[in-house]
Design an enzyme around this catalytic site. Structure first.
Site, PDB file in Angstrom:
ATOM      1  N   LYS A 107       0.781  -1.116  -0.061  1.00 36.18           N
ATOM      2  CA  LYS A 107      -0.137   0.052   0.130  1.00 36.18           C
ATOM      3  C   LYS A 107       0.830   1.195  -0.138  1.00 36.18           C
ATOM      4  CE  LYS A 107      -4.200  -1.807   0.750  1.00 36.18           C
ATOM      5  NZ  LYS A 107      -3.874  -2.963   1.558  1.00 36.18           N
TER       6      LYS A 107
HETATM    7  C1  PLP Z   1      -5.068  -4.363   1.045  1.00 41.78           C
HETATM    8  C2  PLP Z   1      -4.128  -5.530   1.099  1.00 41.78           C
HETATM    9  C3  PLP Z   1      -4.538  -6.874   0.237  1.00 41.78           C
HETATM   10  C4  PLP Z   1      -5.514  -6.644  -0.700  1.00 41.78           C
HETATM   11  O1  PLP Z   1      -5.241  -5.399  -1.778  1.00 41.78           O
HETATM   12  P1  PLP Z   1      -6.824  -5.162  -2.562  1.00 41.78           P
HETATM   13  O2  PLP Z   1      -6.271  -4.114  -3.593  1.00 41.78           O
HETATM   14  O3  PLP Z   1      -7.656  -4.404  -1.681  1.00 41.78           O
HETATM   15  O4  PLP Z   1      -7.376  -6.031  -3.200  1.00 41.78           O
HETATM   16  C5  PLP Z   1      -3.843  -7.842   0.014  1.00 41.78           C
HETATM   17  N1  PLP Z   1      -2.695  -7.831   0.934  1.00 41.78           N
HETATM   18  C6  PLP Z   1      -2.262  -7.028   1.937  1.00 41.78           C
HETATM   19  C7  PLP Z   1      -1.212  -7.432   2.746  1.00 41.78           C
HETATM   20  C8  PLP Z   1      -3.043  -5.868   1.868  1.00 41.78           C
HETATM   21  O5  PLP Z   1      -2.673  -4.864   2.942  1.00 41.78           O
END
Ligand code: PLP
Length: 430
Positions: A107
């Site tokens: 993220k």
């Molecule tokens: C947010 C997140 C996901 C999911 O990603 P999306 O874009 O919401 O599908 C998967 N793994 C981790 C570690 C995350 O923080």
């Protein structure tokens, strides 16, 4: 490049406006008017480009005139100034490790890009922006980190109480300054619903400049395309890869599919889900039925109504068969997730985090009896989930200094029931 609302009741706007608004006034998600096609030459010679050049080439058409070239290049350089290694785990599966940024999850990329864009768009503006964000675990920390100390921006994070890991919680509740954490007694979907209600509330919008830092925001969603290209740069097989993405709100995999439509080689996409199986069910039955989220050990994927799935439908013009051809989706239980962490550690000495393990299991099953190879997106560092991982591999994992430091900080949050009224009251009084 202009962006239209997928509800088709709001005017088209440019990147800057879409990034500042977050969600369209008609409550739709913004979507680019067209998906740019990359020159064949670029794809064929991708190894000869730097990460920074790739970043600029991919993002420029989307950002268009909203940011001048020099500033855009600078924003990209700052966003991606860590490593994105594609690490081979087994004979046919590698992991694109996206957790070498400041908050140890993928993220960081979207959050860093978005925070720098908003800082730039707000540079001559006296009015403060309030960034509202719902988190299932990792978004909160990444957004907080991206915006910490940015002038004129207040960040309000909603997270589901007791449903995020300790490290995740500390990352989003200990920063202070312009960051506030609201601890919501409910699920991620409750948090997401409250945030969406805030965007369509007239009183709030009169009083505050609200924007969203969830993947509904184009400035957070679109830069996620970059790491699919970084993976392809490191891909040494002749055949295009199968790409498996641990999915919750489906922003990440949706960005991967956008990259593919632009020219990124990929033979197939797999959305790996935990027990929250709305999309796996949809691909089996053609019935899209959102459900209440259930808690799992891959908590950042505990989403019962994934916001970005509508964008994926749009990418395939709502043609179910075309979608099914390119995308599979499976649900992996917590028990199989743990078994996978255990067996991969035993066989290869590689430590998967619970999210990566969901993806590994899904890809391993898909590749069975096939001659193809693929990679998973390693979305978070296993140290974010020591409770689960250490128990499963029966061994302590090394905690980096930055994480260790968190354990000495004091959590500060405002406890709140999952009701929009409470959020509104808080924002008005602030
Ligand atoms: C947010 C997140 C996901 C999911 O990603 P999306 O874009 O919401 O599908 C998967 N793994 C981790 C570690 C995350 O923080």
């Amino acid at each position: 490049m202009l962006y239209y609302s997928l509800n088709h009741q709001s005017p088209k706007i440019n990147f800057a406006e879409a990034a500042v608004k977050g969600q369209a006034p008609d409550k739709g998600l913004y979507f680019p008017e067209y998906i740019p096609t990359l020159p064949k030459e670029f794809i064929n010679h991708i190894k000869s480009y730097s990460k920074e050049e790739i970043g600029f080439t991919i993002m420029k058409p989307y950002v268009a005139e909203s940011i001048d070239n020099n500033t855009l290049q600078q924003i990209i350089n700052e966003t991606i100034n860590f490593n994105f290694p594609l690490v081979k785990i087994s004979e046919n599966i590698a992991s694109l490790e996206l957790f070498h940024g400041p908050t140890l999850a993928f993220k960081d990329i979207g959050a860093r890009f978005m925070s720098r864009c908003l800082g730039y768009f707000n540079r001559n503006n006296n009015k403060e922006i309030t960034v509202l964000v719902a988190t299932s675990g990792d978004t909160g920390g990444a957004v907080a980190n991206g915006f910490l100390g940015v002038d004129g921006v207040n960040v309000v994070i909603l997270y589901p109480s007791k449903k995020v890991s300790r490290v995740q919680e500390l990352q989003l509740t200990t920063l202070g300054k312009n960051i506030t954490a609201l601890e919501v007694e409910g699920t991620f979907d409750d948090c997401q619903t409250m945030v969406k209600q805030a965007f369509s509330d007239n009183d709030l919008n009169k009083k505050l400049s609200l924007t969203s830092a969830n993947s509904i925001n184009v400035a957070r969603w679109l830069p996620q395309q970059l790491y699919y290209f970084f993976a392809y740069q490191q891909w040494i097989e002749n055949e295009a890869p199968i790409i498996c993405v641990p999915s919750g709100n489906f922003g990440n995999i949706c960005a991967g599919i956008v990259a593919h439509i632009s020219g990124l080689p990929a033979n197939h996409f797999i959305a790996a889900c935990n027990a929250n199986d709305v999309v796996p069910n949809y691909l089996q039955t053609e019935q899209y039925q959102p459900k209440a989220a259930v808690a799992t050990i891959s908590n950042a994927m505990d989403v019962g109504n994934p916001s970005n799935f509508i964008r994926i439908m749009q990418l395939f013009n709502h043609q179910f068969n075309q979608l099914k051809n390119k995308l599979s989706s499976v649900s992996v239980t917590d028990s199989n997730t743990k078994k996978t962490i255990h067996s991969i550690y035993k066989k290869y000495k590689y430590i998967l985090d619970p999210h990566g393990a969901v993806a590994y299991k899904a890809l391993e099953d898909y590749l069975k009896n096939k001659n193809e190879k693929g990679f998973i997106l390693g979305t978070a560092h296993p140290v974010k989930f020591p409770e689960t991982v250490e128990e499963v591999i029966n061994q302590k994992i090394d905690i980096p200094k930055d994480v260790e430091r968190l354990f000495n900080l004091k959590k500060e949050s405002i406890l709140m029931q999952a009701d929009f009224k409470n959020l509104k009251e808080y924002l008005i009084s602030k």
